[in-house]
Write a protein that holds these residues in place. Sequence first.
Motif, PDB file in Angstrom:
ATOM      1  N   VAL A  38       0.758  -0.972  -0.028  1.00  0.00           N
ATOM      2  CA  VAL A  38       0.152  -0.017   0.029  1.00  0.00           C
ATOM      3  C   VAL A  38       1.064   0.982  -0.115  1.00  0.00           C
ATOM      4  CG1 VAL A  38      -1.622   1.421   1.464  1.00  0.00           C
ATOM      5  CG2 VAL A  38      -1.822  -1.248   1.261  1.00  0.00           C
ATOM      6  N   PHE A  39       0.741   2.060  -1.096  1.00  0.00           N
ATOM      7  CA  PHE A  39       1.514   3.347  -1.195  1.00  0.00           C
ATOM      8  C   PHE A  39       0.773   4.602  -1.084  1.00  0.00           C
ATOM      9  CE2 PHE A  39       3.937   0.129  -3.484  1.00  0.00           C
ATOM     10  CZ  PHE A  39       5.482   0.381  -2.919  1.00  0.00           C
ATOM     11  N   HIS A  40       0.996   5.525  -0.438  1.00  0.00           N
ATOM     12  CA  HIS A  40       0.172   6.793  -0.533  1.00  0.00           C
ATOM     13  C   HIS A  40       1.256   7.896  -0.892  1.00  0.00           C
ATOM     14  CE1 HIS A  40       1.787   7.001   3.407  1.00  0.00           C
ATOM     15  NE2 HIS A  40       1.912   8.463   3.442  1.00  0.00           N
ATOM     16  N   ARG A  41       0.751   9.253  -1.474  1.00  0.00           N
ATOM     17  CA  ARG A  41       1.284  10.116  -1.703  1.00  0.00           C
ATOM     18  C   ARG A  41       0.703  11.296  -0.937  1.00  0.00           C
ATOM     19  NH1 ARG A  41       4.427  10.970  -5.847  1.00  0.00           N
ATOM     20  NH2 ARG A  41       3.563   9.455  -7.027  1.00  0.00           N
ATOM     21  N   PRO A  42       1.636  11.880   0.176  1.00  0.00           N
ATOM     22  CA  PRO A  42       0.936  13.120   1.094  1.00  0.00           C
ATOM     23  C   PRO A  42       0.371  14.329   0.111  1.00  0.00           C
ATOM     24  CG  PRO A  42       2.710  12.194   1.984  1.00  0.00           C
ATOM     25  CD  PRO A  42       2.632  11.697   0.569  1.00  0.00           C
ATOM     26  N   ASP A  43      -0.768  14.835   0.651  1.00  0.00           N
ATOM     27  CA  ASP A  43      -1.129  15.954  -0.302  1.00  0.00           C
ATOM     28  C   ASP A  43      -0.101  17.016   0.025  1.00  0.00           C
ATOM     29  OD1 ASP A  43      -2.659  17.882  -1.650  1.00  0.00           O
ATOM     30  OD2 ASP A  43      -4.527  17.309  -0.595  1.00  0.00           O
ATOM     31  N   PRO A  44       0.182  17.628  -1.255  1.00  0.00           N
ATOM     32  CA  PRO A  44       1.231  18.719  -0.707  1.00  0.00           C
ATOM     33  C   PRO A  44       0.736  20.071  -0.355  1.00  0.00           C
ATOM     34  CG  PRO A  44       1.153  18.541  -2.988  1.00  0.00           C
ATOM     35  CD  PRO A  44       0.292  17.107  -2.299  1.00  0.00           C
ATOM     36  N   ARG A  45      -0.745  20.054  -0.566  1.00  0.00           N
ATOM     37  CA  ARG A  45      -1.766  21.332  -0.320  1.00  0.00           C
ATOM     38  C   ARG A  45      -1.962  21.632   1.072  1.00  0.00           C
ATOM     39  NH1 ARG A  45      -6.444  20.072  -3.811  1.00  0.00           N
ATOM     40  NH2 ARG A  45      -6.168  18.292  -2.789  1.00  0.00           N
TER      41      ARG A  45
END
Length: 62
Positions: A38-45
Amino acid sequence: MTPWPLTPSEVAAFATGGLAAEEIEDFRDGERHRCRAVFHRPDPRPSVHLLSSRHRLKGKGE
């Protein structure tokens, strides 16, 4: 599906460019060796809460 099984370290190598491995599971399914990730990309906003707080503070000083 890849033509060969990936090792957990090979799966972890996908975590680049801000993508983070949240969980990598290494298990056997009968005679097959498998990895599930399981991968995720933190929201940069900034969060909506922070934006609304900034807007309220800016509005009060004007």
